[in-house]
Design a protein around this motif. Sequence first.
Motif, PDB file in Angstrom:
ATOM      1  N   PHE A 132     101.068  83.877  74.754  1.00  0.00           N
ATOM      2  CA  PHE A 132     101.256  82.462  75.054  1.00  0.00           C
ATOM      3  C   PHE A 132      99.970  81.666  74.833  1.00  0.00           C
ATOM      4  CE2 PHE A 132     104.561  84.385  77.960  1.00  0.00           C
ATOM      5  CZ  PHE A 132     105.584  84.163  77.066  1.00  0.00           C
ATOM      6  N   GLY A 133      98.818  82.309  75.026  1.00  0.00           N
ATOM      7  CA  GLY A 133      97.563  81.661  74.697  1.00  0.00           C
ATOM      8  C   GLY A 133      97.459  81.391  73.205  1.00  0.00           C
ATOM      9  N   PHE A 134      97.926  82.351  72.405  1.00  0.00           N
ATOM     10  CA  PHE A 134      97.917  82.175  70.954  1.00  0.00           C
ATOM     11  C   PHE A 134      98.875  81.055  70.556  1.00  0.00           C
ATOM     12  CE2 PHE A 134      98.801  82.841  66.548  1.00  0.00           C
ATOM     13  CZ  PHE A 134      97.674  83.450  66.019  1.00  0.00           C
ATOM     14  N   SER A 135     100.074  81.087  71.118  1.00  0.00           N
ATOM     15  CA  SER A 135     101.068  80.068  70.796  1.00  0.00           C
ATOM     16  C   SER A 135     100.567  78.680  71.175  1.00  0.00           C
ATOM     17  CB  SER A 135     102.381  80.379  71.525  1.00  0.00           C
ATOM     18  OG  SER A 135     103.378  79.437  71.215  1.00  0.00           O
ATOM     19  N   ASP A 136      99.951  78.554  72.347  1.00  0.00           N
ATOM     20  CA  ASP A 136      99.437  77.255  72.784  1.00  0.00           C
ATOM     21  C   ASP A 136      98.328  76.763  71.860  1.00  0.00           C
ATOM     22  OD1 ASP A 136      99.046  75.114  74.969  1.00  0.00           O
ATOM     23  OD2 ASP A 136      97.058  76.003  74.806  1.00  0.00           O
ATOM     24  N   SER A 137      97.473  77.684  71.403  1.00  0.00           N
ATOM     25  CA  SER A 137      96.370  77.261  70.533  1.00  0.00           C
ATOM     26  C   SER A 137      96.871  76.700  69.206  1.00  0.00           C
ATOM     27  CB  SER A 137      95.426  78.442  70.266  1.00  0.00           C
ATOM     28  OG  SER A 137      96.009  79.391  69.381  1.00  0.00           O
ATOM     29  N   MET A 138      98.047  77.139  68.770  1.00  0.00           N
ATOM     30  CA  MET A 138      98.584  76.706  67.491  1.00  0.00           C
ATOM     31  C   MET A 138      99.285  75.352  67.546  1.00  0.00           C
ATOM     32  SD  MET A 138      97.795  78.881  65.157  1.00  0.00           S
ATOM     33  CE  MET A 138      98.936  78.313  63.893  1.00  0.00           C
ATOM     34  N   VAL A 139      99.462  74.787  68.750  1.00  0.00           N
ATOM     35  CA  VAL A 139     100.210  73.532  68.902  1.00  0.00           C
ATOM     36  C   VAL A 139      99.661  72.402  68.037  1.00  0.00           C
ATOM     37  CG1 VAL A 139     100.796  71.697  70.537  1.00  0.00           C
ATOM     38  CG2 VAL A 139     101.152  74.088  71.168  1.00  0.00           C
ATOM     39  N   PRO A 140      98.340  72.126  68.033  1.00  0.00           N
ATOM     40  CA  PRO A 140      97.849  71.012  67.192  1.00  0.00           C
ATOM     41  C   PRO A 140      98.170  71.201  65.712  1.00  0.00           C
ATOM     42  CG  PRO A 140      96.170  71.681  68.767  1.00  0.00           C
ATOM     43  CD  PRO A 140      97.249  72.713  68.834  1.00  0.00           C
ATOM     44  N   ALA A 141      98.022  72.428  65.200  1.00  0.00           N
ATOM     45  CA  ALA A 141      98.313  72.687  63.781  1.00  0.00           C
ATOM     46  C   ALA A 141      99.800  72.549  63.496  1.00  0.00           C
ATOM     47  CB  ALA A 141      97.826  74.080  63.396  1.00  0.00           C
ATOM     48  N   ILE A 142     100.622  73.052  64.407  1.00  0.00           N
ATOM     49  CA  ILE A 142     102.073  72.972  64.215  1.00  0.00           C
ATOM     50  C   ILE A 142     102.542  71.518  64.189  1.00  0.00           C
ATOM     51  CG2 ILE A 142     104.285  73.475  65.332  1.00  0.00           C
ATOM     52  CD1 ILE A 142     103.031  76.120  66.293  1.00  0.00           C
ATOM     53  N   LYS A 143     102.015  70.711  65.095  1.00  0.00           N
ATOM     54  CA  LYS A 143     102.393  69.298  65.134  1.00  0.00           C
ATOM     55  C   LYS A 143     101.973  68.576  63.855  1.00  0.00           C
ATOM     56  CE  LYS A 143     102.560  68.499  70.129  1.00  0.00           C
ATOM     57  NZ  LYS A 143     101.966  67.747  71.275  1.00  0.00           N
ATOM     58  N   GLU A 144     100.798  68.919  63.333  1.00  0.00           N
ATOM     59  CA  GLU A 144     100.329  68.243  62.130  1.00  0.00           C
ATOM     60  C   GLU A 144     101.115  68.666  60.896  1.00  0.00           C
ATOM     61  OE1 GLU A 144      96.095  67.711  59.749  1.00  0.00           O
ATOM     62  OE2 GLU A 144      96.167  67.597  61.936  1.00  0.00           O
ATOM     63  N   LEU A 145     101.501  69.941  60.859  1.00  0.00           N
ATOM     64  CA  LEU A 145     102.229  70.442  59.695  1.00  0.00           C
ATOM     65  C   LEU A 145     103.717  70.129  59.749  1.00  0.00           C
ATOM     66  CD1 LEU A 145     100.576  73.972  59.316  1.00  0.00           C
ATOM     67  CD2 LEU A 145     100.243  71.997  57.814  1.00  0.00           C
ATOM     68  N   TYR A 146     104.317  70.208  60.951  1.00  0.00           N
ATOM     69  CA  TYR A 146     105.771  70.051  61.075  1.00  0.00           C
ATOM     70  C   TYR A 146     106.139  68.888  61.990  1.00  0.00           C
ATOM     71  CZ  TYR A 146     105.309  74.907  59.490  1.00  0.00           C
ATOM     72  OH  TYR A 146     104.963  76.051  58.806  1.00  0.00           O
TER      73      TYR A 146
END
Length: 270
Positions: free
Chosen positions: A32-46
């Motif tokens: 879940f720490g990994f998933s949370d860290s990816m939030v900014p990139a995911i929002k920018e890409l998708y």
Amino acid sequence: MKKISKKTLSKVWFRWMCGNLSSMSFQWLASFGFSDSMVPAIKELYGDNKDEQIAALQRHAAFYNTEPQLGCIINGVVCGLEEERANGADIDDEVINGIKIGLMGPLAGIGDAMVPGMLVPLLLSIAIGLSNGGNVLGPIFYIITYMASVTIGTYYLFFKGYQLGTKSIDLIVGEAAQRIREAFNLLGAIVVGGVGASYVAVNTALQISTGNEEAPVIINNVLNGIFPKLLSLVVVLFCWWLMSKKKVSALKVMGILVVIAIVGVSIGFF
């Protein structure tokens, strides 16, 4: 063409370094720490596709565990893979998770040996020497040097991983990288074996009377004389058998070990 900005990448790095161990369980560990860290990139890409955002978060919520500092290179690699995927590259969930799984084990072994096994003791030994006589310079030295080395090192590794992106696929699954993979696997096996031998201690309290109350045969000494830490090896192999062959979760294995310990102590075996 979609591209993750440096500002967003810095946010991903920062969120991972601050929250990699914030949500831990024996079943999921740092997922879940990994998933949370990816939030900014995911929002920018998708950002224009909620379904893709949800799918990406679910993809990165799978079981994950590695040494956080050296392992941050994986976060960078995954950002590169997600960027390629968002631009139409043939990169599916299996490829991304395969890269994560393939890297997290070897990097955990190397990172554990380098950071808590080498860097921290080295800095602490210097700090303790500086602290003689109550000198406050010791703890200040440790805090500053540790934070500076970890911050600079992880930032560099993260962006290096991002630059690799799809090239990391060749490093892990390419035919030319067979020897590298075998070397990482061997290193991982050595590290796991070393950790098991160093931190798993199982002893038996059984003794055999020889008629001389002052000199009974101590079973534990006999076993260690034949095969040092034999009982510890048996326990490690038993846990591996449960999780690998019987697909028992780590949490249930811990429960089984607790029950065995209680019964063993009750009958005088431990």
